[in-house]
Design an enzyme around this catalytic site. Sequence first.
Site, PDB file in Angstrom:
ATOM      1  N   ASP A 144      35.021  64.094  48.267  1.00 34.60           N
ATOM      2  CA  ASP A 144      34.778  63.554  49.500  1.00 34.60           C
ATOM      3  C   ASP A 144      33.126  63.241  49.646  1.00 34.60           C
ATOM      4  O   ASP A 144      32.479  63.967  49.400  1.00 34.60           O
ATOM      5  CB  ASP A 144      35.102  64.679  50.723  1.00 34.60           C
ATOM      6  CG  ASP A 144      34.887  64.103  52.132  1.00 34.60           C
ATOM      7  OD1 ASP A 144      34.352  63.334  52.272  1.00 34.60           O
ATOM      8  OD2 ASP A 144      35.872  64.916  52.767  1.00 34.60           O
ATOM      9  N   ASP A 195      29.642  51.745  50.645  1.00 34.09           N
ATOM     10  CA  ASP A 195      30.496  50.731  51.364  1.00 34.09           C
ATOM     11  C   ASP A 195      31.617  51.337  51.763  1.00 34.09           C
ATOM     12  O   ASP A 195      32.793  51.484  51.120  1.00 34.09           O
ATOM     13  CB  ASP A 195      30.810  49.818  50.172  1.00 34.09           C
ATOM     14  CG  ASP A 195      31.799  48.601  50.400  1.00 34.09           C
ATOM     15  OD1 ASP A 195      31.977  48.373  51.749  1.00 34.09           O
ATOM     16  OD2 ASP A 195      32.351  47.808  49.692  1.00 34.09           O
ATOM     17  N   ASP A 225      35.266  58.515  44.681  1.00 36.88           N
ATOM     18  CA  ASP A 225      35.975  57.977  45.960  1.00 36.88           C
ATOM     19  C   ASP A 225      36.953  59.314  46.129  1.00 36.88           C
ATOM     20  O   ASP A 225      37.236  60.193  45.387  1.00 36.88           O
ATOM     21  CB  ASP A 225      37.020  56.833  45.486  1.00 36.88           C
ATOM     22  CG  ASP A 225      37.486  56.157  46.828  1.00 36.88           C
ATOM     23  OD1 ASP A 225      36.745  55.154  47.028  1.00 36.88           O
ATOM     24  OD2 ASP A 225      38.417  56.392  47.304  1.00 36.88           O
ATOM     25  N   CYS A 258      32.389  45.037  55.379  1.00 38.92           N
ATOM     26  CA  CYS A 258      33.266  43.863  55.612  1.00 38.92           C
ATOM     27  C   CYS A 258      33.609  43.758  57.163  1.00 38.92           C
ATOM     28  O   CYS A 258      34.373  43.089  57.518  1.00 38.92           O
ATOM     29  CB  CYS A 258      34.458  43.697  54.740  1.00 38.92           C
ATOM     30  SG  CYS A 258      35.605  44.988  54.894  1.00 38.92           S
TER      31      CYS A 258
HETATM   32  C1  SAM Z   1      35.627  49.593  51.651  1.00 35.18           C
HETATM   33  S1  SAM Z   1      36.341  50.461  50.455  1.00 35.18           S
HETATM   34  C2  SAM Z   1      35.219  50.451  48.970  1.00 35.18           C
HETATM   35  C3  SAM Z   1      35.379  49.221  48.401  1.00 35.18           C
HETATM   36  C4  SAM Z   1      34.485  49.220  46.989  1.00 35.18           C
HETATM   37  N1  SAM Z   1      33.033  49.326  47.292  1.00 35.18           N
HETATM   38  C5  SAM Z   1      34.670  48.042  46.082  1.00 35.18           C
HETATM   39  O1  SAM Z   1      33.762  47.227  45.928  1.00 35.18           O
HETATM   40  O2  SAM Z   1      35.903  48.080  45.545  1.00 35.18           O
HETATM   41  C6  SAM Z   1      36.224  52.043  51.120  1.00 35.18           C
HETATM   42  C7  SAM Z   1      36.691  53.222  50.265  1.00 35.18           C
HETATM   43  O3  SAM Z   1      36.298  54.463  50.823  1.00 35.18           O
HETATM   44  C8  SAM Z   1      37.136  55.420  50.284  1.00 35.18           C
HETATM   45  N2  SAM Z   1      36.969  56.741  51.208  1.00 35.18           N
HETATM   46  C9  SAM Z   1      37.589  56.761  52.607  1.00 35.18           C
HETATM   47  N3  SAM Z   1      36.938  58.069  53.076  1.00 35.18           N
HETATM   48  C10 SAM Z   1      36.322  58.601  51.951  1.00 35.18           C
HETATM   49  C11 SAM Z   1      35.815  60.001  51.903  1.00 35.18           C
HETATM   50  N4  SAM Z   1      35.753  60.577  52.802  1.00 35.18           N
HETATM   51  N5  SAM Z   1      34.985  60.052  50.750  1.00 35.18           N
HETATM   52  C12 SAM Z   1      35.099  59.237  49.479  1.00 35.18           C
HETATM   53  N6  SAM Z   1      35.654  57.917  49.598  1.00 35.18           N
HETATM   54  C13 SAM Z   1      36.261  57.636  50.969  1.00 35.18           C
HETATM   55  C14 SAM Z   1      38.415  54.799  50.545  1.00 35.18           C
HETATM   56  O4  SAM Z   1      39.372  55.374  49.529  1.00 35.18           O
HETATM   57  C15 SAM Z   1      38.112  53.339  50.144  1.00 35.18           C
HETATM   58  O5  SAM Z   1      38.483  53.168  48.665  1.00 35.18           O
END
Ligand code: SAM
Length: 425
Positions: free
Chosen positions: A294, A310, A270, A363
């Site tokens: 990233d 996700d 993440d 979601c």
């Molecule tokens: C919908 S949540 C994921 C929930 C997770 N699958 C769970 O079950 O707990 C999306 C995640 O994407 C992360 N995110 C956003 N931009 C990102 C990036 N460029 N690279 C990696 N992670 C990223 C956010 O920090 C967030 O925690």
Amino acid sequence: MNNPREIAIEIVKRFIEDDAWVTPLIRSYYKTFRDHRDSELMTELVYGTVKNYIKLSKVANTYLARSNLNSLNALQQALILVSIYELLYLTKIPEYATIHSYVEISKKITNTRFSKLINALLRNIQRRTKKVEFEPYEEFSINKELYIYLSRKLPTEFLNKLLNHSLEPHKVYVRCDNLINGEVNDSIFAPSCGLENVLFPETFLLKTVAALLRCKECANPVFQDLSTQIAQHLIPYVPRGTYLDLTSAPCLKSSYLSKRYPDILIISNDLNLKKLRRAKENFVMQNHLFVCSDAVRTAFKKTFDVVILDPPCSGLGTLRRKPEIKIRMNVEKIESLKELQRNMLNTASRLVRQNGYLCYMTCTVNPEENEELIQNFLKHRKDFIIETTKMNGIEFLENAYGIYIDGSKYDCDFFFFTTLRRVEQ
Ligand SMILES: C[S@@+](CC[C@H](N)C(=O)[O-])C[C@H]1O[C@@H](n2cnc3c(N)ncnc32)[C@H](O)[C@@H]1O
């Protein structure tokens, strides 16, 4: 402060003033109440006001004779909206008691002049001295731009179902990890404790605030909506497989997988280091590693048996639990999310080994972030096919590119899920 109405006003004020999310604030106040009925009243007042925010604002503006909500400060606005909500929706409380309570509170937290305004406003609403007519977006309390956008994207019947669902009280579910393999039979999980077991051995519906607090004290539960608990059961199991969850935090799904399948190795990636650190403290398993990078420009060199994506999304399947989204989401944000999702999907696809799986999920119910994204991806990537496996006993809403968990059927969020398999070309 331990008056449930005053606390509800304070939380709604922070929602208006600071764009705060209300759920963590609500939970942070539970310990201040001795009587759970106070917690329940405060919870109902906050969610009810935020879920009906646009509609209540219309009522307020119609009745406010010489002013407008926007000309008042956030505290005054919150006081007005919470009190109107109680008057119109909590019909078990006598109207005179509601009016008296809010007049007294306004004397205490604002001034005599404003308490007179509250008194006159609530009495006029009680007597229905004006007729208020609502447009559909106001009836559902969703911002107009988002309503128009969704009306173009979704069949009317489905949109109405989604938005009616968003106005109902939501359910709170927990996952109890010590029950994942059905190992422990702990008395805390008895129905008499206010917990109802649903669908999976580890999944419980919390029926009361008391159950939530008791469960927290005894069982270290993971708060996780039923929809995402269903989704994690749809992720394929590859014995001794390597898994990469590309956008994993707060690591609800990856922690479930590491516990359920001790023979796999799972990496939770993440961008948000703070969320990852918290997850690392909460979920300690030897087969679960954490990486901060990233997802679009990730440096992973190897490929994995299963890649989970996700990504951040518009969250339109979670409106009942997160009513703030109905006010704050807009088309500009959706456009930038779509681009991010497309880029992440491209990166994720490169990290899947031959015959491996790519699980994409969100979601949201926005087709542009779900089936249309997958359809466009498959147009260019002939090395992937759809291979979503459903689950016995659960009815999904299906289309050619994935399945939806129907929130109104299962009393949870709406959730999109699809599995792609990388095949030889
Ligand atoms: C919908 S949540 C994921 C929930 C997770 N699958 C769970 O079950 O707990 C999306 C995640 O994407 C992360 N995110 C956003 N931009 C990102 C990036 N460029 N690279 C990696 N992670 C990223 C956010 O920090 C967030 O925690």
